[in-house]
Scaffold this motif. Sequence first.
Motif, PDB file in Angstrom:
ATOM      1  N   ALA A  42       0.833  -1.209   0.000  1.00 47.46           N
ATOM      2  CA  ALA A  42       0.000   0.000   0.000  1.00 47.46           C
ATOM      3  C   ALA A  42       0.867   1.260   0.000  1.00 47.46           C
ATOM      4  O   ALA A  42       0.601   2.215  -0.747  1.00 47.46           O
ATOM      5  CB  ALA A  42      -0.930  -0.015   1.212  1.00 47.46           C
ATOM      6  N   ARG A  43       1.916   1.254   0.812  1.00 49.77           N
ATOM      7  CA  ARG A  43       2.819   2.409   0.877  1.00 49.77           C
ATOM      8  C   ARG A  43       3.594   2.570  -0.427  1.00 49.77           C
ATOM      9  O   ARG A  43       3.758   3.690  -0.938  1.00 49.77           O
ATOM     10  CB  ARG A  43       3.765   2.244   2.060  1.00 49.77           C
ATOM     11  N   ASN A  44       4.065   1.449  -0.975  1.00 50.48           N
ATOM     12  CA  ASN A  44       4.835   1.508  -2.214  1.00 50.48           C
ATOM     13  C   ASN A  44       3.978   1.919  -3.395  1.00 50.48           C
ATOM     14  O   ASN A  44       4.456   2.603  -4.309  1.00 50.48           O
ATOM     15  CB  ASN A  44       5.487   0.151  -2.491  1.00 50.48           C
ATOM     16  N   GLU A  45       2.715   1.509  -3.402  1.00 46.59           N
ATOM     17  CA  GLU A  45       1.809   1.899  -4.482  1.00 46.59           C
ATOM     18  C   GLU A  45       1.584   3.405  -4.477  1.00 46.59           C
ATOM     19  O   GLU A  45       1.529   4.047  -5.534  1.00 46.59           O
ATOM     20  CB  GLU A  45       0.465   1.171  -4.335  1.00 46.59           C
ATOM     21  N   ALA A  49       2.689   5.916  -7.499  1.00 44.91           N
ATOM     22  CA  ALA A  49       1.759   6.837  -8.156  1.00 44.91           C
ATOM     23  C   ALA A  49       2.348   8.244  -8.208  1.00 44.91           C
ATOM     24  O   ALA A  49       2.235   8.934  -9.230  1.00 44.91           O
ATOM     25  CB  ALA A  49       0.425   6.838  -7.415  1.00 44.91           C
ATOM     26  N   ARG A  50       3.000   8.662  -7.132  1.00 46.17           N
ATOM     27  CA  ARG A  50       3.604   9.996  -7.124  1.00 46.17           C
ATOM     28  C   ARG A  50       4.764  10.082  -8.116  1.00 46.17           C
ATOM     29  O   ARG A  50       4.933  11.087  -8.807  1.00 46.17           O
ATOM     30  CB  ARG A  50       4.088  10.338  -5.715  1.00 46.17           C
ATOM     31  N   SER A  51       5.562   9.011  -8.202  1.00 48.91           N
ATOM     32  CA  SER A  51       6.695   9.027  -9.122  1.00 48.91           C
ATOM     33  C   SER A  51       6.229   9.028 -10.565  1.00 48.91           C
ATOM     34  O   SER A  51       6.859   9.646 -11.434  1.00 48.91           O
ATOM     35  CB  SER A  51       7.601   7.823  -8.859  1.00 48.91           C
ATOM     36  N   ARG A  52       5.114   8.355 -10.850  1.00 50.76           N
ATOM     37  CA  ARG A  52       4.574   8.354 -12.211  1.00 50.76           C
ATOM     38  C   ARG A  52       4.053   9.720 -12.596  1.00 50.76           C
ATOM     39  O   ARG A  52       4.204  10.164 -13.740  1.00 50.76           O
ATOM     40  CB  ARG A  52       3.465   7.315 -12.311  1.00 50.76           C
ATOM     41  N   GLU A  53       3.458  10.416 -11.646  1.00 54.61           N
ATOM     42  CA  GLU A  53       2.982  11.772 -11.927  1.00 54.61           C
ATOM     43  C   GLU A  53       4.154  12.690 -12.242  1.00 54.61           C
ATOM     44  O   GLU A  53       4.093  13.529 -13.144  1.00 54.61           O
ATOM     45  CB  GLU A  53       2.205  12.302 -10.727  1.00 54.61           C
TER      46      GLU A  53
END
Length: 230
Positions: A42-45, A49-53
């Motif tokens: 959950a934390r890594n997801e 998501a932030r890194s993809r943005e």
Amino acid sequence: MASSELPPDVFSFPCLDDGTPTALSPQVVISVLASILERHIARNERALARSREAADDAEAGDESAASTATRRVWAFDSGTVLDMSLHAFLERFSRYAQVSPQVYVVAYAYLDRLRRGDAGVRVVRANAQRLLTTSILVASKFVEDRNYKNSYFAAIGGLSAAELSELELDFLFLMQFRLNVCVSVFQSYCRHLEREVRFGGGYRVERRLEKALVCAGEALAQHRQAAAAQ
């Protein structure tokens, strides 16, 4: 290793203060580890998501310039999500491959080592199936004296034998072939799992390792102590 010269509990899991702990069953270890991994995922997801943005706002790089280590990390990303809970997935290995609690602890140590390494491998839903299957396979080969073939582990993990063999090699290179786990490090992970079970509940994992997990420095020190005692 001069294990015969050492106390019988030198490779045991840590004891609690009361001295009367109840041994954790493999089912409890599986439950605790699954809970920890769910939180990690959950934390890594969220971090992914932030890194993809951030990546969307930057110019895309040339995929051919990716490092060998990065390609090995990508090999674990299947893009598919397990169709069962992590608890059920881990329980399959205990049921069909007789994976011991010690193997799960070492596999967890490997995953943590990969997370802290240069490649920064993190468990997410897209790689959980491949990463967990491979880490359990490698840990089992390191801890246990006898093991099933890769093809059997692959069937349990829902992979092909050829795919798992390739992933095993990628895993070993990402680990830089440093598979040894010192007793002190092993016990620190056991304590972490113990704290997860329940606060002050008097539990512990099984007392002994199936195979001695001693780092080179500790083994050398123990050998010198045994020689000096003679």
